[in-house]
Design an enzyme around this catalytic site. Sequence first.
Site, PDB file in Angstrom:
ATOM      1  N   ARG A 114      33.169  29.233 -38.044  1.00  0.00           N
ATOM      2  CA  ARG A 114      33.783  30.610 -37.753  1.00  0.00           C
ATOM      3  C   ARG A 114      32.676  31.300 -36.665  1.00  0.00           C
ATOM      4  O   ARG A 114      33.221  32.380 -35.973  1.00  0.00           O
ATOM      5  CB  ARG A 114      33.342  31.442 -38.932  1.00  0.00           C
ATOM      6  CG  ARG A 114      34.061  31.208 -40.180  1.00  0.00           C
ATOM      7  CD  ARG A 114      33.608  31.532 -41.314  1.00  0.00           C
ATOM      8  NE  ARG A 114      32.442  30.864 -41.742  1.00  0.00           N
ATOM      9  CZ  ARG A 114      31.631  30.965 -42.956  1.00  0.00           C
ATOM     10  NH1 ARG A 114      32.208  31.883 -43.652  1.00  0.00           N
ATOM     11  NH2 ARG A 114      30.658  30.312 -43.196  1.00  0.00           N
ATOM     12  N   TYR A 121      46.810  27.924 -28.107  1.00  0.00           N
ATOM     13  CA  TYR A 121      48.065  27.885 -27.626  1.00  0.00           C
ATOM     14  C   TYR A 121      49.433  28.338 -28.448  1.00  0.00           C
ATOM     15  O   TYR A 121      49.134  28.304 -29.595  1.00  0.00           O
ATOM     16  CB  TYR A 121      48.533  26.321 -27.115  1.00  0.00           C
ATOM     17  CG  TYR A 121      49.789  26.077 -26.397  1.00  0.00           C
ATOM     18  CD1 TYR A 121      49.963  26.035 -25.163  1.00  0.00           C
ATOM     19  CD2 TYR A 121      50.936  25.752 -27.367  1.00  0.00           C
ATOM     20  CE1 TYR A 121      51.067  25.627 -24.569  1.00  0.00           C
ATOM     21  CE2 TYR A 121      52.147  25.460 -26.824  1.00  0.00           C
ATOM     22  CZ  TYR A 121      52.392  25.375 -25.453  1.00  0.00           C
ATOM     23  OH  TYR A 121      53.525  25.047 -24.856  1.00  0.00           O
ATOM     24  N   ARG A 124      54.759  30.525 -30.838  1.00  0.00           N
ATOM     25  CA  ARG A 124      55.446  31.789 -30.935  1.00  0.00           C
ATOM     26  C   ARG A 124      56.066  32.072 -29.447  1.00  0.00           C
ATOM     27  O   ARG A 124      57.286  32.127 -29.317  1.00  0.00           O
ATOM     28  CB  ARG A 124      54.934  33.044 -31.203  1.00  0.00           C
ATOM     29  CG  ARG A 124      54.424  33.025 -32.804  1.00  0.00           C
ATOM     30  CD  ARG A 124      53.721  34.417 -33.096  1.00  0.00           C
ATOM     31  NE  ARG A 124      54.886  35.307 -33.323  1.00  0.00           N
ATOM     32  CZ  ARG A 124      54.795  36.459 -33.341  1.00  0.00           C
ATOM     33  NH1 ARG A 124      53.431  37.105 -32.980  1.00  0.00           N
ATOM     34  NH2 ARG A 124      55.811  37.340 -33.446  1.00  0.00           N
ATOM     35  N   ASP A 212      27.786  29.172 -28.804  1.00  0.00           N
ATOM     36  CA  ASP A 212      26.497  29.109 -28.079  1.00  0.00           C
ATOM     37  C   ASP A 212      25.826  27.824 -28.518  1.00  0.00           C
ATOM     38  O   ASP A 212      26.287  27.115 -29.664  1.00  0.00           O
ATOM     39  CB  ASP A 212      25.568  30.268 -28.472  1.00  0.00           C
ATOM     40  CG  ASP A 212      25.321  30.403 -29.877  1.00  0.00           C
ATOM     41  OD1 ASP A 212      24.718  29.642 -30.514  1.00  0.00           O
ATOM     42  OD2 ASP A 212      25.807  31.417 -30.681  1.00  0.00           O
ATOM     43  N   ARG A 223      29.890  17.396 -37.922  1.00  0.00           N
ATOM     44  CA  ARG A 223      31.185  16.913 -37.443  1.00  0.00           C
ATOM     45  C   ARG A 223      30.779  15.462 -36.668  1.00  0.00           C
ATOM     46  O   ARG A 223      32.069  14.579 -36.516  1.00  0.00           O
ATOM     47  CB  ARG A 223      31.993  17.933 -36.709  1.00  0.00           C
ATOM     48  CG  ARG A 223      32.468  19.090 -37.315  1.00  0.00           C
ATOM     49  CD  ARG A 223      33.140  18.759 -38.580  1.00  0.00           C
ATOM     50  NE  ARG A 223      33.448  19.982 -39.335  1.00  0.00           N
ATOM     51  CZ  ARG A 223      34.459  19.907 -40.414  1.00  0.00           C
ATOM     52  NH1 ARG A 223      34.752  18.951 -41.057  1.00  0.00           N
ATOM     53  NH2 ARG A 223      34.491  21.073 -40.846  1.00  0.00           N
TER      54      ARG A 223
HETATM   55  C1  FAD Z   1      32.119  16.539 -44.532  1.00  0.00           C
HETATM   56  C2  FAD Z   1      32.694  17.712 -44.830  1.00  0.00           C
HETATM   57  C3  FAD Z   1      33.557  18.118 -45.691  1.00  0.00           C
HETATM   58  C4  FAD Z   1      34.075  19.444 -45.879  1.00  0.00           C
HETATM   59  N1  FAD Z   1      34.983  19.591 -47.250  1.00  0.00           N
HETATM   60  C5  FAD Z   1      35.399  20.719 -47.375  1.00  0.00           C
HETATM   61  C6  FAD Z   1      36.405  21.069 -48.351  1.00  0.00           C
HETATM   62  O1  FAD Z   1      36.748  19.975 -49.306  1.00  0.00           O
HETATM   63  N2  FAD Z   1      37.065  22.162 -48.624  1.00  0.00           N
HETATM   64  C7  FAD Z   1      36.634  23.099 -47.742  1.00  0.00           C
HETATM   65  O2  FAD Z   1      37.194  24.348 -47.780  1.00  0.00           O
HETATM   66  N3  FAD Z   1      35.745  23.102 -46.622  1.00  0.00           N
HETATM   67  C8  FAD Z   1      35.073  21.735 -46.434  1.00  0.00           C
HETATM   68  N4  FAD Z   1      34.250  21.782 -45.451  1.00  0.00           N
HETATM   69  C9  FAD Z   1      34.065  22.653 -44.480  1.00  0.00           C
HETATM   70  C10 FAD Z   1      32.869  23.251 -44.850  1.00  0.00           C
HETATM   71  O3  FAD Z   1      32.657  23.942 -45.890  1.00  0.00           O
HETATM   72  C11 FAD Z   1      32.551  24.517 -43.827  1.00  0.00           C
HETATM   73  O4  FAD Z   1      33.375  25.532 -44.128  1.00  0.00           O
HETATM   74  C12 FAD Z   1      32.388  23.956 -42.340  1.00  0.00           C
HETATM   75  O5  FAD Z   1      31.678  22.657 -42.330  1.00  0.00           O
HETATM   76  C13 FAD Z   1      31.899  25.215 -41.573  1.00  0.00           C
HETATM   77  O6  FAD Z   1      30.437  25.235 -41.842  1.00  0.00           O
HETATM   78  P1  FAD Z   1      29.803  26.788 -41.678  1.00  0.00           P
HETATM   79  O7  FAD Z   1      30.278  27.797 -42.583  1.00  0.00           O
HETATM   80  O8  FAD Z   1      28.301  26.326 -41.691  1.00  0.00           O
HETATM   81  O9  FAD Z   1      29.902  26.919 -40.042  1.00  0.00           O
HETATM   82  P2  FAD Z   1      30.106  28.220 -39.172  1.00  0.00           P
HETATM   83  O10 FAD Z   1      31.350  29.208 -39.730  1.00  0.00           O
HETATM   84  O11 FAD Z   1      30.137  28.131 -37.841  1.00  0.00           O
HETATM   85  O12 FAD Z   1      28.906  29.132 -39.666  1.00  0.00           O
HETATM   86  C14 FAD Z   1      27.533  28.768 -39.330  1.00  0.00           C
HETATM   87  C15 FAD Z   1      26.721  29.521 -40.143  1.00  0.00           C
HETATM   88  O13 FAD Z   1      26.696  30.635 -39.983  1.00  0.00           O
HETATM   89  C16 FAD Z   1      26.672  31.606 -41.210  1.00  0.00           C
HETATM   90  N5  FAD Z   1      27.850  32.305 -41.411  1.00  0.00           N
HETATM   91  C17 FAD Z   1      29.144  32.138 -40.711  1.00  0.00           C
HETATM   92  N6  FAD Z   1      29.970  33.162 -41.176  1.00  0.00           N
HETATM   93  C18 FAD Z   1      29.397  33.749 -42.337  1.00  0.00           C
HETATM   94  C19 FAD Z   1      29.685  34.591 -43.332  1.00  0.00           C
HETATM   95  N7  FAD Z   1      30.854  35.245 -43.234  1.00  0.00           N
HETATM   96  N8  FAD Z   1      28.898  34.927 -44.306  1.00  0.00           N
HETATM   97  C20 FAD Z   1      27.788  34.477 -44.424  1.00  0.00           C
HETATM   98  N9  FAD Z   1      27.001  33.450 -43.515  1.00  0.00           N
HETATM   99  C21 FAD Z   1      27.916  32.979 -42.672  1.00  0.00           C
HETATM  100  C22 FAD Z   1      26.396  30.455 -42.155  1.00  0.00           C
HETATM  101  O14 FAD Z   1      24.823  30.331 -42.219  1.00  0.00           O
HETATM  102  C23 FAD Z   1      26.745  29.182 -41.759  1.00  0.00           C
HETATM  103  O15 FAD Z   1      26.095  27.888 -42.059  1.00  0.00           O
HETATM  104  C24 FAD Z   1      33.733  20.331 -45.011  1.00  0.00           C
HETATM  105  C25 FAD Z   1      32.832  20.240 -44.063  1.00  0.00           C
HETATM  106  C26 FAD Z   1      32.371  18.932 -43.910  1.00  0.00           C
HETATM  107  C27 FAD Z   1      31.391  18.741 -42.601  1.00  0.00           C
END
Ligand code: FAD
Length: 303
Positions: A114, A121, A124, A212, A223
């Site tokens: 996020r 792209y 629609r 960033d 990833r």
């Molecule tokens: C191997 C693997 C398997 C996965 N399997 C699944 C699955 O089965 N089902 C599924 O739904 N997802 C799955 N995911 C996705 C995973 O749960 C995360 O959604 C995804 O990796 C993004 O990570 P993130 O939220 O840390 O990253 P980002 O969204 O980039 O966020 C980076 C960091 O910012 C902070 N942050 C960002 N937004 C918020 C917020 N709103 N509130 C609080 N802190 C925030 C957190 O500290 C977060 O770690 C998988 C991911 C991986 C790598």
Amino acid sequence: MPLTQDQLAEIEAQRGQTTPTLRATAPGMENRLYTAHPVLDHGLIRVIDYMGDDAAICQAARVSYGTGTKSVSNDEGLIRYLMRHWHSTPFEMCEVKFHVKLPVFVARQWIRHRTANVNEYSARYSILDREFYIPAPDALAAQSTVNNQGRGELLEGEEAARVLDILKTDAARAYDNYEAMLSTEGQKGLARELARMNLPANIYTQWYWKTDLHNLFHFLRLRADVHAQYEIRVYAQVMCEIVADWVPLAYKAFADYRMGGVNLSATAMDCVRRMLKGETVTQENSGMSAGEWREFEGVLGSG
Ligand SMILES: Cc1cc2nc3c(=O)[nH]c(=O)nc-3n(C[C@H](O)[C@H](O)[C@H](O)COP(=O)(O)OP(=O)(O)OC[C@H]3O[C@@H](n4cnc5c(N)ncnc54)[C@H](O)[C@@H]3O)c2cc1C
């Protein structure tokens, strides 16, 4: 190469233009700028813009009036210190914008990150191209028997041929029907925003994705890891190569502390201390579950 001659010419024209600037530039990134790196069968990734370099990280950390750089060893030491101690904000001073072409099912995993700015792209507004991801033979694998979220042995022979045939036929039929629904010959033609809903998740989409360096490292840690699905991992691996050229010192610290490093729990650290004292530590007397112990052994390379 998934680019037309016109697209290649546009990229060449962009690379042919130079503008003098007072801003810091990173020679490794200047070499990459705009160039398309092919990924999967029709995908690509390329850098559209960037801000900052290794020196910008040091400059921010030192809140300097000048470039903030000292000697290379001094800067490298500072960057390693920042990475080691999770002092992340100086890394946020570097930004990068990518143009990515990727299958929709990969985009669904990618968009979970996020902390980026995205513009996709519009299907629609525009008609999608007839481009579908069809796995190469070395990526066409069976469900893993040990990992519910992974793949195991490769499919071979008749089974591989049957699966490939299904993937190709379904994609072709879905796209034929997409075109038929859009068709206005003697009819109104279905709106593009509705006609697209029948297309499979292996069709390609494109977006601009800006983030960033701190959040990019977080993305790459997850990833480019072996546990990530192959189809997103190959994009992350190309991005790792690009980042290594852009900010060599920061990438080296990231590869060392994050990609190559591990987190150990207090229980695991206790086991390490006991082992160093010569004690025989087993799962039974470790205080760890079977799963934790298996991963711990994997980390120590003794499993
Ligand atoms: C191997 C693997 C398997 C996965 N399997 C699944 C699955 O089965 N089902 C599924 O739904 N997802 C799955 N995911 C996705 C995973 O749960 C995360 O959604 C995804 O990796 C993004 O990570 P993130 O939220 O840390 O990253 P980002 O969204 O980039 O966020 C980076 C960091 O910012 C902070 N942050 C960002 N937004 C918020 C917020 N709103 N509130 C609080 N802190 C925030 C957190 O500290 C977060 O770690 C998988 C991911 C991986 C790598």
